[in-house]
Motif scaffolding. Structure first.
Motif, PDB file in Angstrom:
ATOM      1  N   LEU A 153       0.848  -1.200   0.000  1.00 47.14           N
ATOM      2  CA  LEU A 153       0.000   0.000   0.000  1.00 47.14           C
ATOM      3  C   LEU A 153       0.880   1.245   0.000  1.00 47.14           C
ATOM      4  CD1 LEU A 153      -2.778   1.332   0.251  1.00 47.14           C
ATOM      5  CD2 LEU A 153      -2.590   1.112   2.712  1.00 47.14           C
ATOM      6  N   ASN A 198     -15.913   2.711 -16.969  1.00 48.31           N
ATOM      7  CA  ASN A 198     -14.553   2.220 -16.791  1.00 48.31           C
ATOM      8  C   ASN A 198     -14.039   1.681 -18.103  1.00 48.31           C
ATOM      9  OD1 ASN A 198     -14.613   2.732 -14.095  1.00 48.31           O
ATOM     10  ND2 ASN A 198     -15.197   0.646 -13.536  1.00 48.31           N
ATOM     11  N   ARG A 251       1.321  -6.684  -7.247  1.00 44.83           N
ATOM     12  CA  ARG A 251       1.742  -5.866  -6.104  1.00 44.83           C
ATOM     13  C   ARG A 251       3.269  -5.818  -6.004  1.00 44.83           C
ATOM     14  NH1 ARG A 251      -2.327  -2.767  -3.816  1.00 44.83           N
ATOM     15  NH2 ARG A 251      -4.235  -3.847  -4.311  1.00 44.83           N
ATOM     16  N   ILE A 284      -4.066  -1.887 -10.990  1.00 49.24           N
ATOM     17  CA  ILE A 284      -4.748  -2.335  -9.779  1.00 49.24           C
ATOM     18  C   ILE A 284      -6.048  -1.596  -9.535  1.00 49.24           C
ATOM     19  CG2 ILE A 284      -2.740  -3.226  -8.560  1.00 49.24           C
ATOM     20  CD1 ILE A 284      -2.655  -0.529  -7.093  1.00 49.24           C
ATOM     21  N   ASP A 285      -6.328  -0.540 -10.286  1.00 49.68           N
ATOM     22  CA  ASP A 285      -7.521   0.240  -9.996  1.00 49.68           C
ATOM     23  C   ASP A 285      -8.347   0.403 -11.275  1.00 49.68           C
ATOM     24  OD1 ASP A 285      -9.350   1.720  -8.630  1.00 49.68           O
ATOM     25  OD2 ASP A 285      -7.891   3.073  -7.741  1.00 49.68           O
ATOM     26  N   ASN A 286      -9.508   1.044 -11.158  1.00 47.27           N
ATOM     27  CA  ASN A 286     -10.347   1.314 -12.314  1.00 47.27           C
ATOM     28  C   ASN A 286      -9.717   2.390 -13.166  1.00 47.27           C
ATOM     29  OD1 ASN A 286     -12.980   0.062 -11.447  1.00 47.27           O
ATOM     30  ND2 ASN A 286     -12.433   1.321  -9.717  1.00 47.27           N
ATOM     31  N   LYS A 323      -2.277  -0.860   7.290  1.00 53.08           N
ATOM     32  CA  LYS A 323      -2.500  -2.306   7.170  1.00 53.08           C
ATOM     33  C   LYS A 323      -2.414  -3.016   8.515  1.00 53.08           C
ATOM     34  CE  LYS A 323      -3.828  -2.643   3.262  1.00 53.08           C
ATOM     35  NZ  LYS A 323      -5.137  -3.199   2.997  1.00 53.08           N
ATOM     36  N   ALA A 353     -11.668  -1.555   7.858  1.00 51.94           N
ATOM     37  CA  ALA A 353     -11.117  -0.641   6.858  1.00 51.94           C
ATOM     38  C   ALA A 353     -11.546   0.797   7.103  1.00 51.94           C
ATOM     39  CB  ALA A 353     -11.547  -1.094   5.462  1.00 51.94           C
ATOM     40  N   VAL A 354     -12.798   0.995   7.518  1.00 54.41           N
ATOM     41  CA  VAL A 354     -13.312   2.362   7.651  1.00 54.41           C
ATOM     42  C   VAL A 354     -12.708   3.034   8.880  1.00 54.41           C
ATOM     43  CG1 VAL A 354     -15.373   3.751   7.872  1.00 54.41           C
ATOM     44  CG2 VAL A 354     -15.446   1.658   6.537  1.00 54.41           C
ATOM     45  N   ASP A 371     -19.534   1.117   2.845  1.00 55.91           N
ATOM     46  CA  ASP A 371     -20.125   1.623   4.079  1.00 55.91           C
ATOM     47  C   ASP A 371     -21.131   2.739   3.813  1.00 55.91           C
ATOM     48  OD1 ASP A 371     -20.626   1.788   6.688  1.00 55.91           O
ATOM     49  OD2 ASP A 371     -18.728   2.664   7.280  1.00 55.91           O
ATOM     50  N   THR A 405     -16.257  -1.362   3.865  1.00 55.85           N
ATOM     51  CA  THR A 405     -15.112  -0.626   3.356  1.00 55.85           C
ATOM     52  C   THR A 405     -15.584   0.738   2.875  1.00 55.85           C
ATOM     53  OG1 THR A 405     -15.558  -1.829   1.327  1.00 55.85           O
ATOM     54  CG2 THR A 405     -13.666  -2.528   2.591  1.00 55.85           C
ATOM     55  N   PRO A 406     -14.668   1.724   2.813  1.00 56.07           N
ATOM     56  CA  PRO A 406     -15.078   3.051   2.341  1.00 56.07           C
ATOM     57  C   PRO A 406     -15.395   3.030   0.840  1.00 56.07           C
ATOM     58  CG  PRO A 406     -12.862   3.105   3.300  1.00 56.07           C
ATOM     59  CD  PRO A 406     -13.272   1.685   3.214  1.00 56.07           C
ATOM     60  N   HIS A 459     -12.855   2.000  -2.311  1.00 56.35           N
ATOM     61  CA  HIS A 459     -11.755   1.270  -1.679  1.00 56.35           C
ATOM     62  C   HIS A 459     -10.948   0.537  -2.755  1.00 56.35           C
ATOM     63  CE1 HIS A 459      -9.852  -0.382   1.820  1.00 56.35           C
ATOM     64  NE2 HIS A 459      -9.984  -1.615   1.363  1.00 56.35           N
ATOM     65  N   ALA A 460      -9.633   0.723  -2.731  1.00 57.69           N
ATOM     66  CA  ALA A 460      -8.828   0.132  -3.803  1.00 57.69           C
ATOM     67  C   ALA A 460      -7.872  -0.931  -3.301  1.00 57.69           C
ATOM     68  CB  ALA A 460      -8.057   1.221  -4.533  1.00 57.69           C
ATOM     69  N   ASP A 461      -7.601  -0.959  -2.002  1.00 59.70           N
ATOM     70  CA  ASP A 461      -6.593  -1.891  -1.513  1.00 59.70           C
ATOM     71  C   ASP A 461      -7.268  -3.034  -0.766  1.00 59.70           C
ATOM     72  OD1 ASP A 461      -3.364  -1.724  -0.880  1.00 59.70           O
ATOM     73  OD2 ASP A 461      -4.533  -3.008   0.430  1.00 59.70           O
ATOM     74  N   TRP A 462      -7.513  -4.138  -1.473  1.00 62.92           N
ATOM     75  CA  TRP A 462      -8.306  -5.235  -0.912  1.00 62.92           C
ATOM     76  C   TRP A 462      -7.468  -6.357  -0.351  1.00 62.92           C
ATOM     77  CZ3 TRP A 462     -13.479  -4.987  -0.231  1.00 62.92           C
ATOM     78  CH2 TRP A 462     -14.156  -3.967  -0.899  1.00 62.92           C
ATOM     79  N   ASP A 498     -17.171   1.558  -8.291  1.00 64.04           N
ATOM     80  CA  ASP A 498     -15.798   1.375  -8.726  1.00 64.04           C
ATOM     81  C   ASP A 498     -14.988   0.410  -7.872  1.00 64.04           C
ATOM     82  OD1 ASP A 498     -16.286   3.075 -10.712  1.00 64.04           O
ATOM     83  OD2 ASP A 498     -14.982   4.692 -10.027  1.00 64.04           O
ATOM     84  N   ALA A 499     -15.365   0.227  -6.616  1.00 62.80           N
ATOM     85  CA  ALA A 499     -14.560  -0.612  -5.736  1.00 62.80           C
ATOM     86  C   ALA A 499     -14.580  -2.072  -6.178  1.00 62.80           C
ATOM     87  CB  ALA A 499     -15.070  -0.485  -4.298  1.00 62.80           C
ATOM     88  N   VAL A 536     -13.979  -3.477  -9.134  1.00 64.65           N
ATOM     89  CA  VAL A 536     -12.916  -3.929 -10.036  1.00 64.65           C
ATOM     90  C   VAL A 536     -11.670  -4.370  -9.268  1.00 64.65           C
ATOM     91  CG1 VAL A 536     -11.479  -3.283 -11.977  1.00 64.65           C
ATOM     92  CG2 VAL A 536     -13.834  -2.525 -11.888  1.00 64.65           C
ATOM     93  N   PRO A 537     -11.125  -3.506  -8.387  1.00 62.62           N
ATOM     94  CA  PRO A 537      -9.956  -3.969  -7.631  1.00 62.62           C
ATOM     95  C   PRO A 537     -10.265  -5.181  -6.744  1.00 62.62           C
ATOM     96  CG  PRO A 537     -10.395  -1.643  -7.176  1.00 62.62           C
ATOM     97  CD  PRO A 537     -11.438  -2.097  -8.132  1.00 62.62           C
ATOM     98  N   LYS A 578     -10.181  -8.192  -8.972  1.00 62.26           N
ATOM     99  CA  LYS A 578      -8.800  -8.421  -9.402  1.00 62.26           C
ATOM    100  C   LYS A 578      -7.998  -9.091  -8.293  1.00 62.26           C
ATOM    101  CE  LYS A 578      -7.796  -5.143 -13.057  1.00 62.26           C
ATOM    102  NZ  LYS A 578      -7.147  -3.907 -13.476  1.00 62.26           N
ATOM    103  N   GLU A 579      -8.191  -8.596  -7.058  1.00 64.51           N
ATOM    104  CA  GLU A 579      -7.437  -9.161  -5.932  1.00 64.51           C
ATOM    105  C   GLU A 579      -7.870 -10.610  -5.690  1.00 64.51           C
ATOM    106  OE1 GLU A 579      -5.048  -7.217  -4.396  1.00 64.51           O
ATOM    107  OE2 GLU A 579      -4.430  -9.005  -3.301  1.00 64.51           O
TER     108      GLU A 579
END
Lengths: 541, 426
Positions: free
Chosen positions: A255, A366, A390, A459-461, A501, A509-510, B172, B202-203, B206-209, B235-236, B238-239, B242-243
């Protein structure tokens, strides 16, 4: 089997030969019947019938069984609606009769593929495992052993034991032993000795899946065996708990490297130049869209280049984002130096313009950016699961960081940049074209953001909103690390990543993110200049 | 500066002229408001719905319009900004005098426009699956309530995949939180123990799964069959997928059933690692009926894109629009009060071969389908409900709402309490 008659055959001998022949052929006939019966069930178009058909075909031992099951897996087993005949479509498009294996001339339009769902897929995997245990291909044998381990199908035991006896490769032997242990442990008729041996093998495997198998030990097992399994579970779980802490740190570094990548361009435009650049995230987005365009061109014109698409995209992304950066600096930001509030508003406006422009050109959806083969999947390192993408990003972030450091410290442009930021008038007096250096510095920062976009597209959209997700984190990292200090950005990114992490498993996470934000606010209150504050006369200037 | 001011003035003048021209035409056309974000974060989902409405209005005009008048679309852009939704709704109703509004996606945008619709007494057709627990006189909910999506999906997993352990993963905000509360109560009522349910939020975006996916992996290795019920939004996804793919979690190990992933979302993902993961909807593009084939053909011609996909909220707008047209024809006027009274009981064919009906609680009957993701980004339907399921405005699973019913025909009430016999909530 019948000796060649060298003398006139007597009726009795003939009779004996006939009876013998029938006796020898009978099992083969029965097996063929079981095979055709099973095959017919594919035509029912019901998932439970298909599942039964797969089990039946696999158990029949028919030479075509592996072909049929493989065809089901790839959606190549076809049923003719008219007469329920079953065909295999080969990858080259030709058809074979699934019952006999002989080529068949049929129309593709009359056929419907046998449908799959997850239950059927599991049955296919299990069947393929049993059928390919003796495959000459090493990788297929390994996959077969893994499939049998997963399915724990007791009917695979004889095939597994035969394969085990013939196997010479030690790694696959171990996998097969584990598969055998998994079957023996859960099989009701297994003896306590077999179970004890199975527990030892599984304990040596020592991962989550082994725990899952051990937990499935039937409740009627003798207490001694149950205690032994309990011990093994505790031992494995303790080890995994330890590993998870290491894993969390690795995730944190990962991260952190994403944060570093997104912030490193900002460390130049905001950190070195002092421009509050709200359009930084959009430079990242432009880099990601450049990757998309490069991949689209490659897909339609040169598909064999796909695995190297990212290397082609990197310089292009740098140029595109860098050029847009220079344009923004020349057209807007140079009029606003020394007026941070107006810069903030102007760059924010630019960020909205860029977003909507991209939305108009590429659409709001996307865009699909593919992962090259070498960035997909994961590997195990001492029980840690690390994904390739990663790992590549961690290495890439560090390389970009090092390259930026070298170009600022060791090149003529770097020297000029530092000179202009430290004392603009003195640098100008020395003959440096300060406005030209400003434009190039902003271009450099933007270009690096573009490079980050190439990596983040993995790793992202890739959507017009990509940049917004990173802008706050980027500022956080640069401010936390200390404005104007590249090393501060590195340390800041890594500490925020790892702290996040380590908090996530406990706080979620939140809440984890909130705790981290509060901690950083408190830290900035204490040390407004961040982790690594610049010292010296030029700080105030 | 001078130039930009002149341009701005010109634009203002142009706007005023178009507005004036529209007002002059008001007598000859019936106006339909379209309230979907065309910019900002929600543009990704809502732009298609705006196009769907334009398409439906065009089709209706080809058939001769409504009550002898042409329909005219009025499009506004609330820009994914919740307070702006209320302002734009007011603009549509008060200034443009629209007969009905089709719009909103997120629950918070719907909540934000509610007071406007009540105050100015107009009609909103809301096309997206949502958390339920609401029934308003001015709103018609054509998307799925939780009992038309979430609960059948969980039943499917329990029955077909023999799932015993559940991960409820969501973004969330209100929809996942309420849906997960309903699902948790439902699962517990079916005898699932607390330790077999893991809930994770998750927010947004969120991109880091990494951590969550490895947690799911750990949770799933207890020896019991595990599935993930995902209310992860936008959007969350897709990552997240992928993860999952990269960490080697296949659908045959731990299937994921999603309530917010449709054809549109899959268009931006490399779908190979997703093979076999599930989605629960009331419509899939791949469903093979004559009505659907015709709709897809016309839609792709309208979009001038032979690859344009269709999805569930689009079908909801199709049903909603047809119901509104029928209700207006029945009431012989576009007057909101009369149309609101005419709507319950109206039937309109859906695209999957059934006939949906508007219920007194302002929700509709829908079939429920479970689809598995195929390699081409489409869904293969693996299960469907026997008939159409009636939407519950108030969940029967939650203590706070199990006694409530909505009935705008007999009781004229959106939250009638059957225990106390009074209108007005728990």
């Amino acid at each position: 089997m019948v000796p060649r008659p060298e003398y006139p055959v007597r009726p009795v001998a003939l009779l004996i030969a006939f009876v013998l022949g029938v006796l020898l052929l009978a099992p083969a006939v029965a097996r063929a019947d079981a095979y055709t019966d099973a095959l017919a069930r594919f035509a029912a178009d019901s998932f439970s019938e298909t599942e039964a058909a797969i089990d039946g075909v696999a158990a029949s031992g028919h030479p075509l069984a592996a072909d049929v099951v493989g065809a089901v897996r790839e959606g190549r087993l076809m049923v003719r609606a008219a007469d329920k005949a079953v065909f295999i479509r080969d990858p080259d498009g030709s058809f074979r009769d699934a019952g006999t294996g002989s080529p068949a001339a049929v129309q593709g339009a009359d056929l419907k593929p046998v449908r799959l769902n997850n239950r059927v897929r599991r049955a296919v995997e299990a069947a393929m495992g049993t059928l390919t245990l003796r495959s000459p291909d090493r990788a297929r044998r390994a996959a077969a052993a893994a499939a049998v381990f997963k399915s724990r199908d007791a009917s695979a035991l004889p095939a597994l034991e035969a394969a085990l006896a013939a196997e010479t490769d030690p790694a696959i032997r171990r996998q097969m032993q584990e598969a055998r242990a998994a079957i023996l442990l859960t099989r009701p008729e297994a003896t306590p000795d077999q179970r004890a041996e199975a527990i030892t093998v599984l304990r040596a495997r020592g991962d989550q899946e082994a725990v899952a198998v051990l937990r499935n030990l039937p409740a009627d097992a003798p207490p001694a065996i149950r205690a032994m399994a309990g011990d093994a579970i505790t031992a494995i779980e303790n080890r995994i708990a330890l590993l998870r802490n290491v894993q969390n740190v690795v995730y944190g570094i990962s991260l952190g490297s994403v944060l570093l990548l997104s912030a490193i361009g900002l460390a130049v435009t905001f950190g070195v130049m002092g421009v509050i650049n709200m359009a930084h995230g959009e430079m990242v987005m432009l880099g990601a869209y450049t990757t998309f365009v490069v991949q689209e061109v490659i897909r339609s014109h040169a598909p064999w280049l796909f695995d190297s698409s990212l290397f082609i995209a990197l310089p292009l992304a740098f140029l595109v984002a860098g050029a847009v950066g220079v344009l923004i600096e020349r057209s807007v930001i140079r009029f606003l130096y020394g007026r941070p509030l107006e810069t903030l508003l102007a760059t924010w406006g630019i960020s909205l313009i860029l977003q909507q422009a991209v939305r108009t050109v590429f659409g709001a959806n996307n865009r699909e950016v593919g992962n090259p083969g070498w960035m997909s999947g994961s590997f195990d390192l001492l029980g840690l699961t690390l994904t390739w993408n990663r790992l590549v990003i961690i290495v890439f972030a560090l390389v970009v960081f090092a390259a930026l450091l070298v170009s600022l410290k060791r090149t003529a442009l770097g020297l000029q940049i530092r000179a202009v930021t430290q004392n603009r008038r003195m640098a100008g007096a020395m003959g440096i074209r300060t406005d030209w250096v400003d434009a190039l510095t902003f271009g450099l920062g933007s270009g690096i953001a573009g490079i980050a976009g190439v990596a983040l597209s993995q790793i992202d959209n890739v959507s017009p909103n990509l940049g917004q997700g990173y802008i706050i984190d980027s500022f956080l990292v640069v401010v936390f690390g200390g404005v104007g200090n590249l090393w501060g950005t590195l340390v800041g990114a890594m500490s925020i990543g790892i702290a996040n992490k380590l908090l996530e498993p406990f706080a979620g996470a939140v809440l984890g993110k909130i705790i981290l934000l509060v901690a950083i606010i408190l830290f900035i209150q204490k040390r407004p200049r961040g982790l690594f504050a610049l010292k010296g006369r030029f700080v105030e200037g | 500066m001078n130039i930009s001011r002149r341009v701005a003035l010109g634009m203002l003048a142009a706007t005023a002229m178009t507005a004036g021209g529209a007002a002059a035409q008001a007598q000859k056309t019936i106006k339909v408001g379209i309230l979907h974000s065309l910019s900002g974060t929600m543009a990704i989902s809502e732009t298609t719905l705006k196009d769907t409405m334009l398409f439906l209005i065009e089709e209706q005009n080809k058939k001769g319009g409504l009550l002898g008048k042409k329909l005219e679309a009025v499009v506004v852009d609330p820009a994914s900004n919740w307070p702006l939704f209320a302002e734009k709704a007011r603009e549509l109703i008060a200034q443009n005098k629209v007969a009905a509004v089709f719009g909103c996606w997120t629950s918070v945008s719907r909540k934000s426009v509610l007071p406007v619709f009540k105050e100015l007494n107009n009609i909103l057709f809301y096309p997206v699956q949502y958390e339920g627990e609401e029934s308003e006189r001015n709103v018609f909910y054509t998307g799925a309530a939780p009992n038309q999506q979430a609960i059948p999906a969980v039943d499917y997993l329990a029955k077909e995949e023999k799932v015993e352990r559940w991960v409820l993963a969501g973004t969330d905000y209100v929809y996942p939180r309420t849906t997960n509360k309903i699902l948790e109560a439902y699962l517990k009522s079916k005898g699932v123990k607390s330790e077999d349910i893991m809930i994770s939020y998750t927010p947004f975006g969120h991109a880091d799964w990494q951590t969550i996916v490895s947690d799911i992996k750990k949770f799933g290795s207890s020896g019991k069959k595990t599935a993930v019920v995902s209310t992860i939004n936008g959007d969350a996804n897709v990552p997240f997928y992928k993860e999952l793919g990269n960490q080697g979690i296949k659908a045959t190990d731990i299937p994921v059933v999603a309530f917010s992933v449709g054809e549109e979302e899959l268009a931006g993902i490399d779908t190979k690692p997703l093979l076999g993961h599930l989605a629960a909807w009331n419509y899939f593009q791949s469903i093979d009926t004559p009505a659907n084939a015709e709709f897809i053909k016309k839609w792709q011609a309208f979009k001038k894109n032979p690859k344009a996909v269709t999805n569930d909220p689009m079908e909801a707008h199709v049903i909603g629009f047809n119901m509104w047209v029928k209700a207006v024809e029945k009431a012989k006027t576009t007057d909101p009060d009369k149309v609101i009274d005419a709507l319950p009981g109206i039937e309109a064919p859906n695209l999957t071969g059934g006939v949906s009906k508007m219920l007194p609680n302002h929700h509709i009957t829908k079939p429920v389908f479970i689809g598995e993701i195929k390699e081409n980004g489409q869904f293969d339907v693996v299960w469907k409900t026997d008939g159409l399921v009636a939407g519950d405005a108030w969940s029967k699973e939650l203590d706070g709402s199990k006694d409530l019913v909505a009935d705008w025909v007999e009781k004229k009430c959106g939250n009638f309490n059957t225990k106390t016999g009074k209108c007005g909530g728990a």
